[in-house]
Write a protein that holds these residues in place. Sequence first.
Motif, mmCIF file in Angstrom:
data_model
loop_
_atom_site.group_PDB
_atom_site.id
_atom_site.type_symbol
_atom_site.label_atom_id
_atom_site.label_comp_id
_atom_site.label_asym_id
_atom_site.label_seq_id
_atom_site.Cartn_x
_atom_site.Cartn_y
_atom_site.Cartn_z
ATOM 1 N N LEU A 33 0.847 -1.190 0.000
ATOM 2 C CA LEU A 33 0.000 0.000 0.000
ATOM 3 C C LEU A 33 0.880 1.236 0.000
ATOM 4 O O LEU A 33 1.844 1.330 0.766
ATOM 5 N N ALA A 34 0.553 2.176 -0.873
ATOM 6 C CA ALA A 34 1.337 3.408 -0.942
ATOM 7 C C ALA A 34 1.160 4.249 0.310
ATOM 8 O O ALA A 34 2.042 5.038 0.671
ATOM 9 N N SER A 35 0.050 4.067 1.002
ATOM 10 C CA SER A 35 -0.193 4.870 2.206
ATOM 11 C C SER A 35 0.728 4.485 3.358
ATOM 12 O O SER A 35 0.842 5.227 4.341
ATOM 13 N N GLU A 36 1.404 3.333 3.263
ATOM 14 C CA GLU A 36 2.324 2.915 4.328
ATOM 15 C C GLU A 36 3.639 3.677 4.288
ATOM 16 O O GLU A 36 4.393 3.657 5.265
ATOM 17 N N CYS A 37 3.941 4.298 3.141
ATOM 18 C CA CYS A 37 5.202 5.032 2.993
ATOM 19 C C CYS A 37 5.058 6.412 3.626
ATOM 20 O O CYS A 37 4.073 7.117 3.367
ATOM 21 N N ARG A 38 6.051 6.807 4.431
ATOM 22 C CA ARG A 38 6.023 8.106 5.104
ATOM 23 C C ARG A 38 7.103 9.047 4.583
ATOM 24 O O ARG A 38 7.160 10.204 4.998
ATOM 25 N N ASP A 39 7.958 8.589 3.689
ATOM 26 C CA ASP A 39 9.089 9.391 3.211
ATOM 27 C C ASP A 39 8.862 9.734 1.740
ATOM 28 O O ASP A 39 8.523 8.862 0.927
ATOM 29 N N LEU A 40 9.056 10.994 1.399
ATOM 30 C CA LEU A 40 8.858 11.440 0.021
ATOM 31 C C LEU A 40 9.886 10.820 -0.910
ATOM 32 O O LEU A 40 9.555 10.409 -2.029
ATOM 33 N N ALA A 41 11.133 10.722 -0.461
ATOM 34 C CA ALA A 41 12.183 10.136 -1.299
ATOM 35 C C ALA A 41 11.904 8.666 -1.563
ATOM 36 O O ALA A 41 12.104 8.158 -2.682
ATOM 37 N N GLU A 42 11.439 7.956 -0.546
ATOM 38 C CA GLU A 42 11.106 6.554 -0.733
ATOM 39 C C GLU A 42 9.940 6.396 -1.719
ATOM 40 O O GLU A 42 9.954 5.517 -2.592
ATOM 41 N N ALA A 43 8.951 7.231 -1.598
ATOM 42 C CA ALA A 43 7.805 7.151 -2.502
ATOM 43 C C ALA A 43 8.232 7.417 -3.947
ATOM 44 O O ALA A 43 7.793 6.731 -4.878
ATOM 45 N N ASP A 44 9.125 8.398 -4.112
ATOM 46 C CA ASP A 44 9.599 8.684 -5.469
ATOM 47 C C ASP A 44 10.440 7.525 -6.011
ATOM 48 O O ASP A 44 10.397 7.212 -7.204
ATOM 49 N N LYS A 45 11.200 6.865 -5.111
ATOM 50 C CA LYS A 45 12.010 5.718 -5.546
ATOM 51 C C LYS A 45 11.113 4.571 -6.012
ATOM 52 O O LYS A 45 11.371 3.946 -7.052
ATOM 53 N N TRP A 46 10.053 4.284 -5.265
ATOM 54 C CA TRP A 46 9.156 3.199 -5.675
ATOM 55 C C TRP A 46 8.425 3.545 -6.978
ATOM 56 O O TRP A 46 8.185 2.668 -7.812
ATOM 57 N N ARG A 47 8.130 4.802 -7.143
ATOM 58 C CA ARG A 47 7.500 5.202 -8.414
ATOM 59 C C ARG A 47 8.450 4.980 -9.580
ATOM 60 O O ARG A 47 8.040 4.482 -10.645
ATOM 61 N N GLN A 48 9.719 5.328 -9.409
ATOM 62 C CA GLN A 48 10.699 5.113 -10.471
ATOM 63 C C GLN A 48 10.860 3.625 -10.777
ATOM 64 O O GLN A 48 11.028 3.222 -11.935
ATOM 65 N N GLN A 49 10.806 2.795 -9.751
ATOM 66 C CA GLN A 49 10.909 1.355 -9.962
ATOM 67 C C GLN A 49 9.727 0.843 -10.795
ATOM 68 O O GLN A 49 9.896 0.023 -11.705
ATOM 69 N N ILE A 50 8.548 1.333 -10.479
ATOM 70 C CA ILE A 50 7.366 0.928 -11.255
ATOM 71 C C ILE A 50 7.492 1.396 -12.699
ATOM 72 O O ILE A 50 7.128 0.674 -13.644
ATOM 73 N N MET A 51 8.023 2.594 -12.904
ATOM 74 C CA MET A 51 8.193 3.117 -14.256
ATOM 75 C C MET A 51 9.136 2.232 -15.066
ATOM 76 O O MET A 51 8.911 1.982 -16.253
ATOM 77 N N ARG A 52 10.220 1.742 -14.428
ATOM 78 C CA ARG A 52 11.149 0.868 -15.142
ATOM 79 C C ARG A 52 10.477 -0.459 -15.520
ATOM 80 O O ARG A 52 10.681 -0.978 -16.619
ATOM 81 N N GLU A 53 9.680 -0.994 -14.619
ATOM 82 C CA GLU A 53 8.972 -2.237 -14.934
ATOM 83 C C GLU A 53 7.977 -2.031 -16.082
ATOM 84 O O GLU A 53 7.845 -2.887 -16.967
ATOM 85 N N ILE A 54 7.304 -0.913 -16.055
ATOM 86 C CA ILE A 54 6.362 -0.615 -17.147
ATOM 87 C C ILE A 54 7.106 -0.501 -18.468
ATOM 88 O O ILE A 54 6.664 -1.007 -19.507
ATOM 89 N N GLY A 55 8.271 0.147 -18.443
ATOM 90 C CA GLY A 55 9.055 0.297 -19.672
ATOM 91 C C GLY A 55 9.485 -1.040 -20.245
ATOM 92 O O GLY A 55 9.439 -1.251 -21.473
ATOM 93 N N ARG A 56 9.928 -1.957 -19.374
ATOM 94 C CA ARG A 56 10.343 -3.273 -19.865
ATOM 95 C C ARG A 56 9.167 -4.041 -20.481
ATOM 96 O O ARG A 56 9.293 -4.660 -21.539
ATOM 97 N N LYS A 57 8.041 -3.994 -19.827
ATOM 98 C CA LYS A 57 6.887 -4.739 -20.336
ATOM 99 C C LYS A 57 6.313 -4.106 -21.613
ATOM 100 O O LYS A 57 5.841 -4.808 -22.512
ATOM 101 N N VAL A 58 6.367 -2.782 -21.688
ATOM 102 C CA VAL A 58 5.897 -2.120 -22.916
ATOM 103 C C VAL A 58 6.799 -2.474 -24.089
ATOM 104 O O VAL A 58 6.337 -2.687 -25.215
ATOM 105 N N ALA A 59 8.108 -2.564 -23.846
ATOM 106 C CA ALA A 59 9.021 -2.974 -24.913
ATOM 107 C C ALA A 59 8.768 -4.417 -25.329
ATOM 108 O O ALA A 59 8.887 -4.777 -26.504
#
Length: 299
Positions: A33-59
């Motif tokens: 759950l995204a609501s469990e994250c309390r740190d902005l940097a951590e939230a941005d890191k998880w978002r970047q990780q999801i973006m990389r996974e989306i990029g691989r699957k789209v390719a």
Amino acid sequence: MARNEEKAQSMLNRFIALKAEEKKKPKERRPFLASECRDLAEADKWRQQIMREIGRKVAEIQNEGLGEHRLRDLNDEINKLIREKSHWERRIIELGGPNYAKHAPKMTDLEGNIVDVPNPSGRGPGYRYFGAAKKLPGVRELFEKPPELRKRRTRYDIYKRIDASYYGYRDEEDGVLARVEGLAEAKMRAEAEEEWRRVEEIRREARRGAKEVVSVGAAAREVLFEEEEDVVEEERREREEKERKDKEREFVMHVPLPDEKEIERMVVERKKMELLSKYASEGLLEEQSEAKDMLNIHR
């Protein structure tokens, strides 16, 4: 010289690798759950990780040879990651971070045109198709634009656009029509005058020819009258000759013919004889004939 595999298996190298792993932090798992994250940097890191996974699957989904089932599974996984990314983006906004959803890319069709996100049944709102999944059966129709239906104009719409110009009442206001008609009128007038002169010349020639013919007309009439008399005389002779031949061919009767009463009497006599021969005996007929001879009856 030792090979790389032998170097990796040496005691020193294994010891160094073990120490390096001990120094590393344990691999973190992305929160469910995204609501469990309390740190902005951590939230941005998880978002970047999801973006990389989306990029691989789209390719990966660009390959049309994966098959329909694999393409549908990949498309479902990408949509799941996109929904998860939107959760993290909302969490980043809550933590005071930037709004990434504001500048998110739009969905395009097969021709590259930006379209609204289709909502097929059972997929929920915002379901998207990527790569070769856009060409799957039943998906291509979602991106096709419906044919434009031309609304039929009513009689009111037709007459609403009609004004005085439609009936030609304003054709002479700009002066163009007057100039064009002036040139055409002058041309037609010249042609009419030329035609009139030609006809008048023909009439004058005809009058001169008629005067010359009058002088010759008297002699011509005499010759024609004589020829006409000869023709009439010849026709009269032919008619008389024909009548004479018809008289010669008349039938001359040398034997007297019976009249109607005589013919009727003969028919009755024959009928009478036929009846007598049918119903009377031969002896009776002979006696009757003898009696007629004695009485001198010839009927």
